[in-house]
Design a protein around this motif. Structure first.
Motif, PDB file in Angstrom:
ATOM      1  N   GLU A 296       1.941  17.296  53.154  1.00  0.00           N
ATOM      2  CA  GLU A 296       2.494  18.130  54.218  1.00  0.00           C
ATOM      3  C   GLU A 296       1.385  19.040  54.768  1.00  0.00           C
ATOM      4  OE1 GLU A 296       5.675  18.448  55.586  1.00  0.00           O
ATOM      5  OE2 GLU A 296       6.036  16.569  54.530  1.00  0.00           O
ATOM      6  N   CYS A 297       1.414  19.251  56.050  1.00  0.00           N
ATOM      7  CA  CYS A 297       0.463  20.159  56.689  1.00  0.00           C
ATOM      8  C   CYS A 297       0.696  21.578  56.149  1.00  0.00           C
ATOM      9  CB  CYS A 297       0.691  20.114  58.200  1.00  0.00           C
ATOM     10  SG  CYS A 297      -0.458  21.103  59.140  1.00  0.00           S
TER      11      CYS A 297
ATOM     12  N   GLU B  19      -7.752  14.072  51.596  1.00  0.00           N
ATOM     13  CA  GLU B  19      -9.176  13.841  51.806  1.00  0.00           C
ATOM     14  C   GLU B  19      -9.723  14.673  52.964  1.00  0.00           C
ATOM     15  OE1 GLU B  19     -11.908  10.124  53.121  1.00  0.00           O
ATOM     16  OE2 GLU B  19     -10.523   9.759  51.468  1.00  0.00           O
ATOM     17  N   THR B  20      -8.970  14.772  54.032  1.00  0.00           N
ATOM     18  CA  THR B  20      -9.412  15.526  55.208  1.00  0.00           C
ATOM     19  C   THR B  20      -9.161  17.019  55.061  1.00  0.00           C
ATOM     20  OG1 THR B  20      -8.915  13.620  56.603  1.00  0.00           O
ATOM     21  CG2 THR B  20      -9.166  15.727  57.717  1.00  0.00           C
ATOM     22  N   CYS B  21      -7.978  17.360  54.591  1.00  0.00           N
ATOM     23  CA  CYS B  21      -7.568  18.768  54.573  1.00  0.00           C
ATOM     24  C   CYS B  21      -7.908  19.504  53.288  1.00  0.00           C
ATOM     25  CB  CYS B  21      -6.073  18.857  54.834  1.00  0.00           C
ATOM     26  SG  CYS B  21      -5.603  18.145  56.438  1.00  0.00           S
TER      27      CYS B  21
ATOM     28  N   ALA C  32     -10.441  22.530  54.651  1.00  0.00           N
ATOM     29  CA  ALA C  32     -10.050  21.719  55.809  1.00  0.00           C
ATOM     30  C   ALA C  32     -11.001  21.966  56.973  1.00  0.00           C
ATOM     31  CB  ALA C  32      -8.613  22.043  56.213  1.00  0.00           C
ATOM     32  N   MET C  33     -11.327  23.221  57.237  1.00  0.00           N
ATOM     33  CA  MET C  33     -12.232  23.561  58.332  1.00  0.00           C
ATOM     34  C   MET C  33     -13.608  22.934  58.093  1.00  0.00           C
ATOM     35  SD  MET C  33     -12.491  25.094  61.262  1.00  0.00           S
ATOM     36  CE  MET C  33     -11.386  26.454  61.447  1.00  0.00           C
ATOM     37  N   ALA C  34     -14.125  23.069  56.888  1.00  0.00           N
ATOM     38  CA  ALA C  34     -15.445  22.499  56.572  1.00  0.00           C
ATOM     39  C   ALA C  34     -15.432  20.976  56.715  1.00  0.00           C
ATOM     40  CB  ALA C  34     -15.868  22.898  55.159  1.00  0.00           C
ATOM     41  N   ASN C  35     -14.403  20.329  56.222  1.00  0.00           N
ATOM     42  CA  ASN C  35     -14.307  18.872  56.317  1.00  0.00           C
ATOM     43  C   ASN C  35     -14.211  18.410  57.765  1.00  0.00           C
ATOM     44  OD1 ASN C  35     -14.329  18.723  53.532  1.00  0.00           O
ATOM     45  ND2 ASN C  35     -12.144  18.317  53.327  1.00  0.00           N
TER      46      ASN C  35
END
Length: 76
Positions: free
Chosen positions: A2-3, A56-58, A65-68
């Motif tokens: 979930e976001c 993986e992304t977040c 999340a921002m860095a990825n």
């Protein structure tokens, strides 16, 4: 996954060409609570609607999340 409400990384880090939004610039539709003010509305860009949060992304935090997403934007 979930976001994480209030993260907003996907509305800041990547460029969104349909909105003429540059990378690492806050989207004009991101409100003070880091929520999309056009979420669920027809004017929301398809690229935004198609984005799905994943571990993986977040990562495990808003900062991760921002860095990825900044990294992914830079290498694509």
């Amino acid at each position: 996954m979930e976001c994480r409400l209030g993260c907003g990384a996907c509305c800041v880090a990547p460029s969104i060409s349909s909105l003429k939004k540059a990378a690492d610039v806050r989207c004009e539709y991101l409100n003070e609570q880091n929520l999309c003010s056009i979420f669920g509305k027809p004017e929301r860009p398809k690229v935004c609607s198609d984005f799905k949060a994943d571990k993986e992304t977040c990562g495990s935090s808003n900062e991760q999340a921002m860095a990825n997403l900044i990294y992914l934007e830079a290498v694509t």
